[in-house]
Design a protein around this motif. Structure first.
Motif, PDB file in Angstrom:
ATOM      1  N   ASP A  19      23.794 -50.299 -28.154  1.00  0.00           N
ATOM      2  CA  ASP A  19      24.601 -49.407 -27.298  1.00  0.00           C
ATOM      3  C   ASP A  19      23.969 -48.018 -27.226  1.00  0.00           C
ATOM      4  OD1 ASP A  19      27.322 -51.102 -28.691  1.00  0.00           O
ATOM      5  OD2 ASP A  19      26.792 -51.156 -26.559  1.00  0.00           O
ATOM      6  N   ARG A  22      20.764 -48.001 -25.235  1.00  0.00           N
ATOM      7  CA  ARG A  22      21.044 -47.987 -23.787  1.00  0.00           C
ATOM      8  C   ARG A  22      21.403 -46.571 -23.345  1.00  0.00           C
ATOM      9  NH1 ARG A  22      22.341 -50.679 -19.259  1.00  0.00           N
ATOM     10  NH2 ARG A  22      23.981 -49.705 -17.977  1.00  0.00           N
ATOM     11  N   TRP A  23      22.260 -45.898 -24.110  1.00  0.00           N
ATOM     12  CA  TRP A  23      22.638 -44.508 -23.779  1.00  0.00           C
ATOM     13  C   TRP A  23      21.375 -43.668 -23.655  1.00  0.00           C
ATOM     14  CZ3 TRP A  23      21.750 -39.966 -26.531  1.00  0.00           C
ATOM     15  CH2 TRP A  23      22.500 -38.847 -26.166  1.00  0.00           C
ATOM     16  N   TYR A  95      24.874 -43.015 -16.045  1.00  0.00           N
ATOM     17  CA  TYR A  95      26.226 -43.007 -16.588  1.00  0.00           C
ATOM     18  C   TYR A  95      27.011 -41.853 -15.999  1.00  0.00           C
ATOM     19  CZ  TYR A  95      24.656 -39.625 -20.309  1.00  0.00           C
ATOM     20  OH  TYR A  95      24.153 -38.539 -21.033  1.00  0.00           O
ATOM     21  N   ASN A 136      31.298 -49.056 -12.613  1.00  0.00           N
ATOM     22  CA  ASN A 136      30.733 -50.205 -13.341  1.00  0.00           C
ATOM     23  C   ASN A 136      30.127 -51.205 -12.360  1.00  0.00           C
ATOM     24  OD1 ASN A 136      33.065 -50.470 -16.166  1.00  0.00           O
ATOM     25  ND2 ASN A 136      31.454 -49.020 -15.740  1.00  0.00           N
ATOM     26  N   ASP A 141      27.452 -46.810 -16.288  1.00  0.00           N
ATOM     27  CA  ASP A 141      28.371 -46.802 -17.433  1.00  0.00           C
ATOM     28  C   ASP A 141      29.326 -45.628 -17.311  1.00  0.00           C
ATOM     29  OD1 ASP A 141      26.982 -48.939 -18.417  1.00  0.00           O
ATOM     30  OD2 ASP A 141      25.912 -47.816 -19.966  1.00  0.00           O
ATOM     31  N   TYR A 143      31.991 -42.915 -19.327  1.00  0.00           N
ATOM     32  CA  TYR A 143      32.461 -42.263 -20.552  1.00  0.00           C
ATOM     33  C   TYR A 143      33.685 -41.432 -20.184  1.00  0.00           C
ATOM     34  CZ  TYR A 143      28.163 -43.655 -22.856  1.00  0.00           C
ATOM     35  OH  TYR A 143      27.165 -44.402 -23.420  1.00  0.00           O
ATOM     36  N   THR A 189      35.992 -51.292 -20.628  1.00  0.00           N
ATOM     37  CA  THR A 189      34.546 -51.306 -20.358  1.00  0.00           C
ATOM     38  C   THR A 189      33.900 -49.931 -20.581  1.00  0.00           C
ATOM     39  OG1 THR A 189      34.805 -50.721 -18.027  1.00  0.00           O
ATOM     40  CG2 THR A 189      34.847 -53.083 -18.589  1.00  0.00           C
ATOM     41  N   LYS A 191      32.184 -46.776 -22.376  1.00  0.00           N
ATOM     42  CA  LYS A 191      31.181 -46.821 -23.458  1.00  0.00           C
ATOM     43  C   LYS A 191      31.395 -45.730 -24.506  1.00  0.00           C
ATOM     44  CE  LYS A 191      28.555 -50.053 -21.618  1.00  0.00           C
ATOM     45  NZ  LYS A 191      28.272 -51.344 -22.278  1.00  0.00           N
ATOM     46  N   GLY A 192      32.288 -44.798 -24.230  1.00  0.00           N
ATOM     47  CA  GLY A 192      32.495 -43.752 -25.228  1.00  0.00           C
ATOM     48  C   GLY A 192      33.423 -42.659 -24.735  1.00  0.00           C
ATOM     49  N   HIS A 221      37.070 -50.165 -30.989  1.00  0.00           N
ATOM     50  CA  HIS A 221      36.131 -50.407 -29.886  1.00  0.00           C
ATOM     51  C   HIS A 221      34.705 -50.282 -30.434  1.00  0.00           C
ATOM     52  CE1 HIS A 221      34.312 -50.077 -25.923  1.00  0.00           C
ATOM     53  NE2 HIS A 221      35.484 -50.158 -25.337  1.00  0.00           N
ATOM     54  N   LEU A 224      31.373 -47.769 -29.764  1.00  0.00           N
ATOM     55  CA  LEU A 224      31.753 -46.569 -29.021  1.00  0.00           C
ATOM     56  C   LEU A 224      30.794 -45.418 -29.324  1.00  0.00           C
ATOM     57  CD1 LEU A 224      34.301 -46.300 -27.240  1.00  0.00           C
ATOM     58  CD2 LEU A 224      35.453 -45.266 -29.199  1.00  0.00           C
TER      59      LEU A 224
END
Ligand code: 2OX
Length: 441
Positions: A19, A22-23, A95, A136, A141, A143, A189, A191-192, A221, A224
């Motif tokens: 994760d 990816r960020w 994102y 999405n 992504d 946040y 869905t 991501k943070g 989660h 995260l």
């Protein structure tokens, strides 16, 4: 570690999971600040507020009672999240960070823990759900920005002076935990979280709660991603604990400013967030001061990549859901550049080659990108590679470029000095001789 801490950093070094990888690879994000403050648009009763538009409720010229009634006018008839998502995709954002609730406490989702939400507005419908879905669907992504400060909630306190304050704040912390749980359950869905409004004493002096909250959210989660702005340690230290270890998954203190050199970020993951005008996050009808050009913003993005961090550019949509022309123009211009040159940013990071006069190095594996902003009068770009690193080939927009060897592992890359109106990229394919020292350049 000289100071024993219960609620300081629990990890040293960067996260290495998928994760976070990816960020890190996305590098470029879109921030959106949208809420009731967009209705005021930085002015009231014919007077212009010189502060940040999303802080207008704190302006003495604007009665808080008046601000607190603005929700009755929130009806973004031109809000089309799929158009928002497409234009973000076209800009090249990987994102997006959306304000679910800013300091004013107004919720863009129908929270069941307060009445101060979109459900009470003429619009009635959930804003966040369709936005998460639309972004999405475009592969972007999402946040969630969440302000701990909540000027609307009766139990919010900036500091705890009395037992009554402590009792109220105890209730407030339950409210915060409930809203965050609600957001993760409704929008699984995401991501943070991007936390803000954590500088007041009430929060700063309760490091235990911020630590427990972060661990609770991670459990709820897994994976995260939460920046350093959420936590305080038990001595009130923020971002870096009292032993100077970063708390959270990346350094989240770079707001309207960027690091200058590798030493400023200590090898940590980090993210810079930036406004197009001097200091406006929410929609302000009158942008005062310097408005950054697309080339300036591209340079900030490339500079961030060259220093191993992410860059997030902010947009403040109008109350009706449309974007002002200056913001649309920059999304298109930056996107046009990213379509051709994004390879120098996406999945790239610091090159370990220092800061050249002509611009920035970024690197992905053995591909070194020279992102050129300043062509020297000689028309030759100086490149110095570490020992045991050989230059296999150089190219610009796919066309070969012939480097001139001018010293040991030192080259001139000829680019001529025809006038240019945007930065450009030279790709250096390198290879490291077997046994080259170190795991990287
Ligand atoms: C991401 C940005 N952070 C919020 C902010 C920043 N500040 C602030 C507060 C005190 C000193 C310097 C900055 N107050 N609110 C802005 O409103 C916006 O949301």
């Amino acid at each position: 570690d000289s100071i024993p801490l219960q609620h300081g950093a629990h990890r040293s070094g960067n996260r290495t999971d998928a994760d976070m990888a990816r960020w890190r690879s996305l590098r470029f994000g879109q921030f959106v600040h949208w809420g009731l403050y967009a209705i005021a648009g930085g002015e009231w009763n014919g007077k212009i507020y010189n502060g940040a538009a999303e802080w207008i409720r704190s302006w003495k010229e604007m009665p808080t009672a008046v601000y607190d009634q603005l929700y009755k006018q929130f009806n973004p008839v031109n809000y089309h999240p799929e158009q928002w998502a497409q234009q973000a995709k076209d800009m090249g954002a990987g994102y997006m960070i959306i304000t679910t609730k800013h300091h004013d406490g107004f919720c863009l989702w129908p929270s069941k823990y307060t009445r101060y939400t979109v459900a009470a507005s003429p619009y009635k419908k959930d804003i966040i759900g369709p936005m998460v879905e639309a972004y999405n669907k475009k592969g972007i992504d999402v946040y969630l920005y969440f302000s701990i400060i909540d000027w609307n909630h009766p139990d919010w306190r900036t500091s705890l002076k009395t037992p009554a304050d402590s009792a109220a704040y105890k209730r407030f912390k339950v409210f915060v935990k409930n809203q965050l749980t609600e957001l993760l359950v409704k929008y699984p869905t995401v991501k943070g979280f991007w936390f803000d409004g954590t500088w007041d004493d009430s929060w700063k002096n309760d490091g235990a709660f911020s630590d427990e909250l972060e661990q609770y959210l991670q459990k709820l989660h897994p994976g995260l991603i939460i920046g350093s702005r959420l936590r305080a340690d038990e001595r009130g230290a923020r971002h870096f604990d009292s032993n100077n270890h970063l708390m959270g998954d990346y350094e989240q203190g770079w707001e309207r400013k960027l690091p200058e050199q590798p030493a400023d970020v200590h090898g940590n993951d980090w993210e810079g967030v930036m406004t197009i005008p001097e200091n406006q996050w929410g929609y302000h009808a009158h942008w005062l001061g310097h408005i950054k050009s697309s080339n300036e913003l591209i340079e900030m993005l490339v500079k961030s990549t060259s220093l191993g961090g992410n860059f997030v550019l902010n947009f403040g949509p109008k109350a009706d859901g449309t974007f002002r022309s200056e913001e649309v123009q920059r999304m298109q211009e930056i996107g046009n550049w990213m379509k051709v040159n994004g390879s120098a940013v996406y999945g790239a990071s610091e090159a370990g080659l220092g800061k050249p006069d002509w611009g920035y190095y970024t690197r992905r594996g053995d591909s070194v990108f020279m992102v050129v902003f300043n062509v020297p009068v000689s028309g030759n770009l100086r490149v110095k590679l570490p020992a045991k690193t050989t230059l296999a080939e150089a190219s610009a927009s796919g066309q070969p470029v012939t480097p001139e060897l001018i010293g040991k592992n030192e080259y001139f890359i000829p680019v001529g000095n025809a006038p240019r109106h945007a930065p450009f990229v030279i790709l250096l394919q390198t290879s490291r001789a077997a046994g080259a020292e170190g795991g990287h350049f």
